[in-house]
Scaffold this motif. Structure first.
Motif, short mmCIF file in Angstrom:
data_model
loop_
_atom_site.label_atom_id
_atom_site.label_comp_id
_atom_site.label_asym_id
_atom_site.label_seq_id
_atom_site.Cartn_x
_atom_site.Cartn_y
_atom_site.Cartn_z
N ALA A 111 0.83 -1.20 0.00
CA ALA A 111 0.00 0.00 0.00
C ALA A 111 0.86 1.26 0.00
O ALA A 111 0.58 2.22 -0.71
N SER A 112 1.93 1.25 0.78
CA SER A 112 2.82 2.41 0.85
C SER A 112 3.54 2.64 -0.47
O SER A 112 3.66 3.78 -0.94
N ASP A 113 4.02 1.57 -1.09
CA ASP A 113 4.74 1.71 -2.35
C ASP A 113 3.79 2.13 -3.47
O ASP A 113 4.15 2.92 -4.35
N TRP A 114 2.57 1.58 -3.45
CA TRP A 114 1.58 2.01 -4.44
C TRP A 114 1.26 3.49 -4.27
O TRP A 114 1.15 4.23 -5.25
N ARG A 115 1.14 3.93 -3.03
CA ARG A 115 0.84 5.35 -2.78
C ARG A 115 1.93 6.24 -3.37
O ARG A 115 1.63 7.28 -3.97
N ALA A 116 3.18 5.84 -3.24
CA ALA A 116 4.27 6.62 -3.81
C ALA A 116 4.16 6.67 -5.34
O ALA A 116 4.40 7.72 -5.96
N ALA A 117 3.78 5.54 -5.95
CA ALA A 117 3.64 5.51 -7.40
C ALA A 117 2.50 6.41 -7.87
O ALA A 117 2.64 7.18 -8.83
N VAL A 118 1.37 6.33 -7.21
CA VAL A 118 0.21 7.11 -7.66
C VAL A 118 0.41 8.60 -7.36
O VAL A 118 -0.09 9.46 -8.09
N GLU A 119 1.16 8.92 -6.32
CA GLU A 119 1.46 10.33 -6.02
C GLU A 119 2.23 10.98 -7.16
O GLU A 119 2.07 12.17 -7.43
N SER A 120 3.08 10.18 -7.84
CA SER A 120 3.87 10.74 -8.93
C SER A 120 3.04 10.94 -10.19
O SER A 120 3.50 11.59 -11.14
#
Length: 208
Positions: A111-120
């Motif tokens: 979830a944390s890594d996905w959040r970083a991807a979608v934030e970009s």
């Protein structure tokens, strides 16, 4: 962390779109507290942008299904990821809902890594606390299209009521993928002849 890497780690978990839709509904009905939603997106523009059919909101259930279930949700969002002139509009509360559900149905690290991807990828937008995150993101972010799995938003009566108040269409992922036509939209939004996809949908890197 790229979308492609996140998709690889999410594969084989057996999560269905129905379980995701139910999890988002339960999360929202549970009254999860939000910090001041009006100020949560500090990077958002102060003035609402002009509505555009190239500006799209994906509801939390579609964002989570894109990662965990693939299928129609991934196909619909790949159409956006593949074109740099389209915009994913999302408030922090909207991403908070998707992140929480991904953490519940998969694991917190993913979830944390996905959040970083979608934030970009996403363009942030602020809206008042308590507003429906997807609809408010569309209204405040000039998005004319919302992709959602929520039948309370996609049924004909709801769709007609929304169109009376704001220039937006709400569709399920399969319907969105069927009607979203980059080759027809490009001359209207950008101008000129459609050159084809210009971005890798997994890395968001430019392609020739």
């Amino acid at each position: 962390m790229s979308f492609g890497e996140c998709f690889g780690r999410a594969a084989g978990r057996g999560v269905t779109t129905e379980s995701i839709r139910t999890a988002v509904e339960d999360h929202r009905s549970g009254g999860a507290e939000r910090s001041d939603g009006a100020d949560a997106d500090g990077d958002a523009e102060s003035a609402d942008p002009e509505p555009s059919p190239a500006r799209v909101v994906a509801d939390a259930d579609v964002l989570a299904a894109d990662l965990l279930a693939g299928g129609d949700a991934r196909e619909s969002l790949d159409r956006l990821r593949s074109h740099s002139w389209t915009t994913l509009v999302a408030s922090d509360p909207l991403l908070d809902d998707a992140t929480a559900v991904i953490g519940d149905l998969a694991d917190a690290d993913l979830a944390s890594d996905w959040r970083a991807a979608v934030e970009s990828w996403r363009e942030p937008v602020a809206h008042p606390a308590g507003d429906h995150p997807a609809l408010a993101s569309a209204y405040r972010g000039g998005a004319m299209q919302v992709v959602s799995l929520d039948p309370s938003l996609t049924n004909p009566q709801a769709a007609a009521g929304l169109r009376d108040r704001m220039p937006v269409s709400v569709r399920e992922p399969r319907a969105f993928a069927a009607v979203f036509s980059p080759d027809r939209l490009y001359p209207e939004v950008v101008g000129g002849e459609y050159p084809g996809p210009d971005r890798d949908p997994r890395s968001l890197e430019p392609v020739q």
